[in-house]
Design an enzyme around this catalytic site. Structure first.
Site, mmCIF file in Angstrom:
data_model
loop_
_atom_site.group_PDB
_atom_site.id
_atom_site.type_symbol
_atom_site.label_atom_id
_atom_site.label_comp_id
_atom_site.label_asym_id
_atom_site.label_seq_id
_atom_site.Cartn_x
_atom_site.Cartn_y
_atom_site.Cartn_z
ATOM 1 N N TYR A 144 39.972 46.862 38.203
ATOM 2 C CA TYR A 144 40.777 46.921 39.412
ATOM 3 C C TYR A 144 41.247 45.321 39.741
ATOM 4 C CZ TYR A 144 41.517 47.474 44.358
ATOM 5 O OH TYR A 144 42.164 47.545 45.740
ATOM 6 N N ASP A 239 42.341 38.153 35.316
ATOM 7 C CA ASP A 239 42.187 38.315 36.701
ATOM 8 C C ASP A 239 40.900 37.833 37.104
ATOM 9 O OD1 ASP A 239 42.140 41.196 38.729
ATOM 10 O OD2 ASP A 239 41.392 39.156 39.238
ATOM 11 N N LYS A 267 39.020 35.836 46.762
ATOM 12 C CA LYS A 267 37.557 35.592 47.175
ATOM 13 C C LYS A 267 37.069 34.117 47.311
ATOM 14 C CE LYS A 267 36.822 39.997 44.918
ATOM 15 N NZ LYS A 267 36.622 41.239 45.905
HETATM 16 P P1 KE4 Z 1 42.263 41.769 47.533
HETATM 17 O O1 KE4 Z 1 43.536 42.179 47.458
HETATM 18 O O2 KE4 Z 1 41.121 42.888 47.688
HETATM 19 O O3 KE4 Z 1 41.769 40.483 47.894
HETATM 20 O O4 KE4 Z 1 41.603 41.398 45.671
HETATM 21 C C1 KE4 Z 1 41.852 42.585 44.836
HETATM 22 C C2 KE4 Z 1 40.966 42.400 43.485
HETATM 23 C C3 KE4 Z 1 41.863 41.776 42.499
HETATM 24 N N1 KE4 Z 1 41.306 41.646 41.359
HETATM 25 C C4 KE4 Z 1 39.701 41.820 41.138
HETATM 26 C C5 KE4 Z 1 38.818 41.702 40.073
HETATM 27 C C6 KE4 Z 1 38.844 42.415 42.384
HETATM 28 O O5 KE4 Z 1 37.745 42.696 42.291
HETATM 29 C C7 KE4 Z 1 39.547 42.568 43.475
HETATM 30 C C8 KE4 Z 1 39.157 43.177 44.615
HETATM 31 N N2 KE4 Z 1 37.719 43.414 44.615
HETATM 32 C C9 KE4 Z 1 37.042 44.495 45.768
HETATM 33 C C10 KE4 Z 1 35.835 44.787 45.111
HETATM 34 N N3 KE4 Z 1 35.448 45.421 44.090
HETATM 35 C C11 KE4 Z 1 37.448 43.955 47.182
HETATM 36 C C12 KE4 Z 1 36.829 45.156 47.879
HETATM 37 C C13 KE4 Z 1 37.601 45.752 48.859
HETATM 38 O O6 KE4 Z 1 38.585 46.500 48.111
HETATM 39 O O7 KE4 Z 1 37.391 45.802 50.089
#
Ligand code: KE4
Length: 430
Positions: A144, A239, A267
């Site tokens: 993701y 990533d 994060k």
């Molecule tokens: P954000 O746009 O949610 O800040 O980041 C996206 C993202 C990008 N790359 C990786 C490896 C990530 O894990 C994420 C976001 N992680 C999720 C949890 N697995 C965020 C939680 C959510 O979607 O509320």
């Protein structure tokens, strides 16, 4: 455990917010039940609106690596806020943040701040396409990279949790440029690269996957990607939104000893404030506007409150690298304890762990990619999740998420988690 107020708030929230939440993974849809509304948090503990206390294994999905409401971060935000919350003009603080990241992360010559991990990954892909003048990207099933259209093809996290095969609104024009193969399958990558010779701009990968549960890269996998990208002039994007500043001061690049061409962060870099970043080698990042023509922008990019929060946390992590050793020791302690009680329960399970990322898969197969993660007993995970929640242990509400430890966790918290697992399994499996 009384969650009456959470239930009332969830009913009310659904009148005004789609699904009652501002991010789908919070809705408990995959585990069932009512999402818990939090009132405050401190250190390793969350406190919900009904006064229940939980040991937290989400850490806001990664940012709270030293625990919630970490005093130096809170004080820095309070002190900065009085100078205004945003200027829309450059500040020295942004330079200090960029210089700090460059001093910690390998291969980052230039870095641009944004406001989320999605923005970081979306921008990195655009940079790679602008730099190589190619259109296609390779991502891995179950990884993701945020919710930008290009990534919502066989994605992990909430997309996998809700089993959304094709996300409505993502046009074939976009998804046709996103090629996918199984995580850890370097032969499949070689095949795709040969099939689309000179058409692939980038390969984007979670160097340690955290969105199908935690999945470790095989040694040959990341090294193989590096070799293919060098040979084919493809941009290798790590990533590190999840792994950055979590696995080591230099993230997965440092921990695993593999160089990326571009890296994305989120994060931890914002300490809980909305921050993302993308950066990498100068000859690639020079295409970014206003230096080059690959346009990328953001009203609140480099926002002073977000910068001071992230800068304060990263400075502490840089000054005290022993925190990573402590955090990994706690994670290994937890892993060993869970291993003991899971083995005693007789149920099939695998535990994947690296650094302070860990996940339990109720499966008797090694979990090395999305298919093997999806084969696990998801129903048993749901029961385990609720049995643990009832015992005051807050795990990610999905089998397709990594757990995140924070360094405020004590050995007593870990022992409570291990004991709660033994009791939960006894209750579920009887
Ligand atoms: P954000 O746009 O949610 O800040 O980041 C996206 C993202 C990008 N790359 C990786 C490896 C990530 O894990 C994420 C976001 N992680 C999720 C949890 N697995 C965020 C939680 C959510 O979607 O509320």
């Amino acid at each position: 455990m009384n969650i009456k107020t959470s239930q009332q708030l969830f009913d009310r929230a659904q009148q005004s917010i789609p699904g009652g939440v501002n991010s789908p993974v919070r809705a408990f849809k995959s585990v069932g039940g009512t999402p818990i509304f939090m009132q405050h948090a401190k250190g390793a503990y969350l406190y919900d609106v009904d006064g229940n206390e939980y040991i937290d294994y989400i850490a806001s999905w990664g940012p709270m690596i030293l625990g919630h409401a970490y005093d130096p971060v809170i004080k820095a935000i309070q002190d900065q806020a009085v100078y205004s919350t945003s200027y829309g003009a450059p500040t020295e603080l942004e330079i200090k943040m960029a210089e700090l990241i460059k001093s910690m992360a390998p291969n980052v010559d230039l870095i641009r701040m944004v406001s989320s991990g999605t923005e970081a990954c979306m921008s990195a892909i655009r940079v790679a396409r602008g730099y190589t003048k190619r259109n296609k990207i390779i991502k891995f099933e179950g990884c993701y990279h945020g919710h930008a259209d290009s990534f919502l093809v066989k994605a992990g996290s909430g997309v996998a949790t809700f089993n959304i095969q094709n996300v409505p609104g993502v046009t074939s024009g976009v998804s046709n440029d996103t090629l996918t193969c199984a995580y850890n399958d370097i032969v499949a990558v070689e095949r795709l690269v040969a099939q689309y010779k000179n058409e692939i701009a980038a390969i984007i990968v979670e160097p340690v996957a955290g969105n199908m549960g935690c999945i470790l890269p095989k040694l040959s996998f990341l090294g193989g990607l590096r070799k293919i990208c060098d040979a084919e002039n493809i941009v290798l994007i790590f990533d590190e939104v999840m792994t950055g500043f979590r696995l080591a001061p230099g993230g997965a690049q440092q921990k695993l000893g593999i160089d990326a061409d571009l890296v994305t962060y989120g994060k931890v870099i914002g300490a809980g404030m909305p921050v993302g970043a993308f950066g990498g080698k100068k000859h690639i990042m020079e295409v970014v506007a206003p230096l080059g023509n690959v346009y990328q922008a953001g009203t609140l990019s480099g926002n002073p409150i977000a910068m001071i929060a992230g800068y304060t946390l990263l400075s502490i992590l840089k000054k005290q690298p022993n925190l990573y050793t402590e955090l990994e020791e706690k994670t290994i302690y937890l892993k060993n304890g869970l291993d003991e009680v899971l083995r005693a329960s007789g149920t099939a399970y695998k535990i994947n762990q690296l650094g302070s990322m860990i996940s339990v898969h109720f499966s008797n197969h090694e979990v090395t990619d999305f298919a093997s993660a999806a084969e696990a007993n998801i129903d048993l995970f749901k029961k385990y999740f609720h049995a643990m929640l009832k015992r005051g242990i807050y795990l990610p509400p999905s089998a397709f998420e990594s757990w995140f430890l924070n360094n405020a966790l004590t050995k007593e918290d870990l022992d409570k988690t291990i004991k709660a697992t033994a009791e939960s399994l006894q209750e579920i499996l009887k």
